[in-house]
Design an enzyme around this catalytic site. Structure first.
Site, PDB file in Angstrom:
ATOM      1  N   LYS A 111       0.816  -1.217   0.000  1.00 26.31           N
ATOM      2  CA  LYS A 111       0.000   0.000   0.000  1.00 26.31           C
ATOM      3  C   LYS A 111       0.850   1.267   0.000  1.00 26.31           C
ATOM      4  O   LYS A 111       0.437   2.290  -0.551  1.00 26.31           O
ATOM      5  CB  LYS A 111      -0.953   0.013   1.201  1.00 26.31           C
ATOM      6  CG  LYS A 111      -2.093  -0.977   1.077  1.00 26.31           C
ATOM      7  CD  LYS A 111      -3.166  -0.694   2.115  1.00 26.31           C
ATOM      8  CE  LYS A 111      -4.324  -1.687   1.991  1.00 26.31           C
ATOM      9  NZ  LYS A 111      -5.340  -1.478   3.024  1.00 26.31           N
ATOM     10  N   LYS A 194      -5.045 -10.595  -6.652  1.00 25.18           N
ATOM     11  CA  LYS A 194      -6.226 -10.710  -5.803  1.00 25.18           C
ATOM     12  C   LYS A 194      -7.373  -9.843  -6.332  1.00 25.18           C
ATOM     13  O   LYS A 194      -7.129  -8.733  -6.812  1.00 25.18           O
ATOM     14  CB  LYS A 194      -5.785 -10.210  -4.419  1.00 25.18           C
ATOM     15  CG  LYS A 194      -6.630 -10.593  -3.275  1.00 25.18           C
ATOM     16  CD  LYS A 194      -5.978 -10.157  -1.968  1.00 25.18           C
ATOM     17  CE  LYS A 194      -5.857  -8.651  -1.857  1.00 25.18           C
ATOM     18  NZ  LYS A 194      -5.482  -8.173  -0.515  1.00 25.18           N
ATOM     19  N   LYS A 197     -10.990  -4.175  -4.064  1.00 24.26           N
ATOM     20  CA  LYS A 197     -11.889  -3.026  -4.187  1.00 24.26           C
ATOM     21  C   LYS A 197     -11.264  -1.919  -5.017  1.00 24.26           C
ATOM     22  O   LYS A 197     -11.964  -1.109  -5.622  1.00 24.26           O
ATOM     23  CB  LYS A 197     -12.183  -2.464  -2.794  1.00 24.26           C
ATOM     24  CG  LYS A 197     -13.027  -3.353  -1.911  1.00 24.26           C
ATOM     25  CD  LYS A 197     -12.893  -2.845  -0.485  1.00 24.26           C
ATOM     26  CE  LYS A 197     -13.898  -3.467   0.446  1.00 24.26           C
ATOM     27  NZ  LYS A 197     -13.614  -3.067   1.839  1.00 24.26           N
TER      28      LYS A 197
HETATM   29  P1  AMP Z   1     -11.144  -5.494   3.124  1.00 24.97           P
HETATM   30  O1  AMP Z   1     -11.949  -5.292   1.889  1.00 24.97           O
HETATM   31  O2  AMP Z   1      -9.676  -5.374   2.873  1.00 24.97           O
HETATM   32  O3  AMP Z   1     -11.606  -4.693   4.286  1.00 24.97           O
HETATM   33  O4  AMP Z   1     -11.351  -7.022   3.536  1.00 24.97           O
HETATM   34  C1  AMP Z   1     -12.451  -7.483   4.298  1.00 24.97           C
HETATM   35  C2  AMP Z   1     -12.436  -8.995   4.404  1.00 24.97           C
HETATM   36  O5  AMP Z   1     -12.553  -9.598   3.099  1.00 24.97           O
HETATM   37  C3  AMP Z   1     -11.147  -9.571   4.997  1.00 24.97           C
HETATM   38  O6  AMP Z   1     -11.462 -10.680   5.827  1.00 24.97           O
HETATM   39  C4  AMP Z   1     -10.368 -10.014   3.791  1.00 24.97           C
HETATM   40  O7  AMP Z   1      -9.461 -11.061   4.065  1.00 24.97           O
HETATM   41  C5  AMP Z   1     -11.476 -10.485   2.868  1.00 24.97           C
HETATM   42  N1  AMP Z   1     -11.069 -10.376   1.457  1.00 24.97           N
HETATM   43  C6  AMP Z   1     -10.760  -9.236   0.786  1.00 24.97           C
HETATM   44  N2  AMP Z   1     -10.437  -9.507  -0.497  1.00 24.97           N
HETATM   45  C7  AMP Z   1     -10.529 -10.863  -0.629  1.00 24.97           C
HETATM   46  C8  AMP Z   1     -10.324 -11.763  -1.722  1.00 24.97           C
HETATM   47  N3  AMP Z   1      -9.948 -11.331  -2.919  1.00 24.97           N
HETATM   48  N4  AMP Z   1     -10.504 -13.093  -1.487  1.00 24.97           N
HETATM   49  C9  AMP Z   1     -10.903 -13.549  -0.268  1.00 24.97           C
HETATM   50  N5  AMP Z   1     -11.112 -12.745   0.789  1.00 24.97           N
HETATM   51  C10 AMP Z   1     -10.938 -11.416   0.622  1.00 24.97           C
END
Ligand code: AMP
Ligand code: TRP
Length: 332
Positions: A111, A194, A197
């Protein structure tokens, strides 16, 4: 007592990875655990956010939790900044966290990019705040996607360091729960990165609010290779896009990759993709619709968050008072 804590950042574009890697698993766990599900707005602020979007995205994550099946009466749903204990505990933990531990965090390196000196202190301290989130409630289990594994190991190390330093067993060492067939959902445009968002391409991800036509279009356009699907999981090696779509199918159908390949092995993507898109629409469609329905009633969402923050605060205040005693902070 076993308690779960987990959270999602209100940074928009909630996607299939957030659903399959995290939120969907929480729905099943709420039956067996005391659950605290947070919308981690302070974490979102580690990168620039527009205030109106932050507010709207906070409500959107709350709506996603509820629409996915998390029961706000049974579980605590709230936004992080509404409970000041998160920031307070992050300070106490920050004082015992060696910089060397933080320097290993790969997410910070990703990041912060190449100009690391310009990255904010908040981004650097992000994993300390995450440890505080979990430990503030003495959570024992943390269901997350695979990308959070390193942060969770750090949270355990920090809990251990605190217990040792203050000769206490106050904090349990939280266990990660990385569950299901899609713990790391990859981009639909490139099976080696991955799903995220922040990917500029809308076609890289399926959003939780996408309608049926959009989901079908994105699956149709998803990158694949020219070969038919293999009969065995081993045949997915070195085929990242095929592996990703099969994992997504298995997770959505709540079955194994083996079972998916028993059905689709030897078939072309022209057969598999329409089946995947129908399945995704069947699973996500009702959730997306319920989200937009809920989001029309701001009062309802804000009421749930308000009640959740009161319940969370009750636990947090209690634990912070004990922590002040342990650390030696005077409470005049
Ligand atoms: P975040 O969007 O970074 O706040 O992630 C929120 C939750 O979603 C966390 O538990 C992440 O590990 C999960 N997560 C985010 N992106 C992925 C992805 N591409 N595959 C699986 N889990 C994800
Ligand atoms: N860092 C997590 C993510 O981006 C979100 C998060 C913040 C979290 N605090 C948490 C997850 C505590 C689990 C527990 O995915």
């Amino acid at each position: 007592m076993n308690r779960i804590f987990s959270g999602v950042q209100p940074t928009g574009n909630l996607h299939l990875g957030n659903y399959l890697g995290a939120i969907r698993n929480w729905v099943a766990l709420q039956r067996d655990y005391d659950c605290v599900f947070c919308i981690v707005d302070l974490h979102a602020l580690t990168l620039p956010q527009r205030r109106d979007e932050l507010r709207a995205n906070t409500r959107e994550v709350a709506a996603a939790y509820i629409a996915a099946g998390i029961d706000p009466d049974r579980c605590i749903i709230f936004n992080q900044a509404a409970v000041s204990g998160h920031s307070e505990l992050a300070w106490l933990l920050g004082c015992i966290t060696p910089l060397g531990w933080l320097n290993r965090m790969t997410q910070f390196k990703e990041k912060a990019g190449r100009h690391r000196d310009n990255a904010g202190l908040g981004l650097y301290a992000y994993p300390v705040l995450m440890a505080a989130d979990i430990l503030l409630y003495k959570a024992t289990h943390v269901p997350v996607g695979e990308d959070q594994k390193q942060h969770l190991e750090l949270a355990r190390d920090i809990a251990g360091a605190f217990n040792r330093q203050y000769e206490t067993e106050f904090f349990p060492l939280p266990e990660p729960q990385i569950l299901g067939e899609a713990t790391r959902v990859m981009s639909l445009r490139d099976g080696r990165v991955k799903m995220s968002k922040s990917d500029p391409s809308e076609y890289s991800r399926i959003n939780m609010t996408d309608d049926a036509d959009t989901i079908a279009l994105k699956v149709r356009k998803a990158k694949t290779d020219p070969d038919p699907l293999p009969h065995e999981v081993k045949g997915l090696e070195n085929r990242p896009e095929a592996a990703n779509l099969v994992s997504i199918y298995a997770a959505l159908a709540e079955t194994s990759r083996e079972a998916v390949l028993a059905e689709f092995g030897g078939k072309m993507f022209s057969i598999f993709k329409p089946a995947l898109s129908d399945l995704a629409v069947a699973r996500l469609g009702p959730i997306g619709q319920e989200m937009s329905h809920l989001l029309k009633d701001r009062g309802l969402i804000d009421g749930i968050l308000h009640k959740g923050s009161e319940r969370a605060n009750e636990i947090a205040r209690h634990h912070m008072a004990e922590l002040h005693d342990i650390v030696g902070i005077l409470r005049p």
